[in-house]
Design an enzyme around this catalytic site. Sequence first.
Site, PDB file in Angstrom:
ATOM      1  N   GLY A 145       0.815  -1.205   0.000  1.00 18.36           N
ATOM      2  CA  GLY A 145       0.000   0.000   0.000  1.00 18.36           C
ATOM      3  C   GLY A 145       0.850   1.256   0.000  1.00 18.36           C
ATOM      4  O   GLY A 145       1.959   1.303  -0.556  1.00 18.36           O
ATOM      5  N   SER A 146       0.344   2.298   0.652  1.00 19.59           N
ATOM      6  CA  SER A 146       0.966   3.628   0.567  1.00 19.59           C
ATOM      7  C   SER A 146       2.316   3.740   1.253  1.00 19.59           C
ATOM      8  O   SER A 146       2.981   4.776   1.133  1.00 19.59           O
ATOM      9  CB  SER A 146       0.007   4.669   1.143  1.00 19.59           C
ATOM     10  N   THR A 147       2.737   2.710   1.996  1.00 18.59           N
ATOM     11  CA  THR A 147       4.075   2.779   2.582  1.00 18.59           C
ATOM     12  C   THR A 147       5.156   2.829   1.513  1.00 18.59           C
ATOM     13  O   THR A 147       6.292   3.198   1.810  1.00 18.59           O
ATOM     14  CB  THR A 147       4.335   1.571   3.505  1.00 18.59           C
ATOM     15  N   ILE A 148       4.805   2.504   0.256  1.00 19.47           N
ATOM     16  CA  ILE A 148       5.811   2.535  -0.813  1.00 19.47           C
ATOM     17  C   ILE A 148       5.945   3.938  -1.411  1.00 19.47           C
ATOM     18  O   ILE A 148       6.876   4.207  -2.190  1.00 19.47           O
ATOM     19  CB  ILE A 148       5.450   1.504  -1.912  1.00 19.47           C
ATOM     20  N   LYS A 149       5.064   4.857  -1.061  1.00 19.34           N
ATOM     21  CA  LYS A 149       5.068   6.190  -1.694  1.00 19.34           C
ATOM     22  C   LYS A 149       6.366   6.973  -1.475  1.00 19.34           C
ATOM     23  O   LYS A 149       6.831   7.645  -2.407  1.00 19.34           O
ATOM     24  CB  LYS A 149       3.858   6.995  -1.217  1.00 19.34           C
TER      25      LYS A 149
END
Length: 670
Positions: free
Chosen positions: A412-416
């Site tokens: 999820g958004s932890t890769i942003k």
Amino acid sequence: MRKIFTGIFLAGAIFMLAGCQEQATPEDRLAEYIELWNETEFEEMYEQYLNDGTKNTFGTEEFVSRQQKLHDDLGIENLEVTFTEAGEDAEWEEEQPADFPVQVRMDTLAGPVEFEKTMTLLYEEEEEQGNWFIEWTPAFIFPELEAGDPVRISTQLAARGELFDRNDQPLAINGTGRSIGVVPEKFTEEADKEKLAELLGMSVEEIDRQLDQGWVQNNLSQFVPLSKTSNDNTELLEQVLEIPGTMHQETAMREYPYGVALSHLIGYIGAITAEQLAELQEQGYTENDSIGRQGLERHLEERLRGDNGVRIWIDKEQEQITVAEKAAVDGEKIQLTIDADLQEVTYNSMNGEAGASAAIDPDTGETLVLLSSPGFDPNEFMLGMSGERYAELESDPLKPLYNRFAASYAPGSTIKPITAAIGMEAGTLDPDEGLTINGETWQRDDWGGYRVTRLHPEAPNPIDLNKALVYSDNIYFAMQSLEMGRNVLVEGLESFAFGEEIPYLLALQSSQISNDGTISSEGQQADTSFGQGQMLANILHLASVYQPLLTDGVMHKPTLLLEEDDAQIWKDNLVSAENAEIIRNGMRNVIVDGFAQEANLENIPLAGKTGTAELKAAGEETGQDNGFFVAYDSANPEFIMAMMIEDVGDNDGSGYVAGMVGDTFEQFYE
């Protein structure tokens, strides 16, 4: 007349040939005997080469059967027998014995044995034909061995090696537990037997088998052990003592002081199975041994097992004579990089929820936490588990036997922050440039039914990188990924080790960009930019990819053993110091101004990124959202922690996970 003459002639010729045939020397005979000795052909040695005196003294049982049994029992291998030749000028008198120095060397379970002894050959007539024969005694087996002397073998058990954390806290040690049993003369009621069997997870028949042993029947006042348990299993121990005739006493046992918190990482030992024994018997395992069955107990079995000591000795009436002896070598003490107290605090903060956590030291790559929740009690497996109890664990919906830290999940958004770093390094993402984004969804004209959805359409325009991180704006990162191009995104993720094996002591599922490592459409590219689509990340790798944001571009190899070299560079030049600082400031603002207020601690200035990802099975949405949070103390980044909790849809999403991580930091720094 001619036939008679011919017969006399042939008989004379045979006699003359026999007389001319060269007589075997004692040296020839000894060489033949030793060749058979090296091949352990004991029966032929006995029948063809021993003299009458030896055969009259020692029968085939003493010579053939005993030597063969000793070879088997003592593990004799690589037998090498030689003798010292007499020389070319040697002359042999039939009336005189022929002596030769014989050298014997062999390997045994207790180590090598080597000796020299004189062997005598005597000339004897046998069936009107003379030859040289061996004079033998048991001293040619071992020098001090005499007729009737038993040869014994004893084993000194090596202590299993132990596991400790970085601060020398015990994780798997040779401690004590409780042996539960009965005193037969006081344990007489059948109903009590049934009750005890139920408590111990045994059958009544199993208890009867123990009580029917001969040594038990000969002394009914002795303690008869039936089962073992850990010292802290106080409820069971109290219940046992309520049954007349039962008792428990201290016994040696493997201890796992941190129990469930380290269960998937440390694993456990258990009784060796028949299949394992068949495979490992040549390595010295026996049916009474325990062996590592899961986790590091299994992975480090060779180093932890140790090497038992063995002594071979001759048991004489007045003394014991050692033939060979090998001292026991205990298994190794192995220290892990794990901080057991931090691991335990993290585990407790997860409240038994299904998930995984990892924490690493950004400056060294050392693993400080690696856990799967919920865990299991390793003592239950070590001591033997009933089929009913195992079925109960297997059917538990939280799957306590499943090792989640070894698996990979959509991050999820932890890769942003990583997507941002790739775009900034490529020069396509200007962190200060704002994009105008309106509405909850966005798509390009040719995308058909696919649309990118963002959670916070109320985010005020223009949306720059800081706002995109604070509001976790999927549309912003989708636009930036399209701007940088498919190849730049793929190559950037590969530079952070997506798609390659994680260089680690334990087998961990690799993180992936997609199932085949490529991005085949703009829709997939958009999904990948915010950690969905086919992207998967292992929890330890997820913590690792944040390292370059704190080390100005360096990602270290993750290590688990304290003996491993620190700060081994895995990837380098991933992000500049300037760009890393911009992303760090944005991640601090995620906590202060964003939607991870549960981690906005008064005394610990955390920075990090939340993430929520739809769990998919066989390409289908399941309706289950997994929550993520990756964080570190921005004032004192001793470790980066990544946590994943499954199915957070009813628990405030990733904010629920942020609260658990915040709780971990608070408890650890109390």
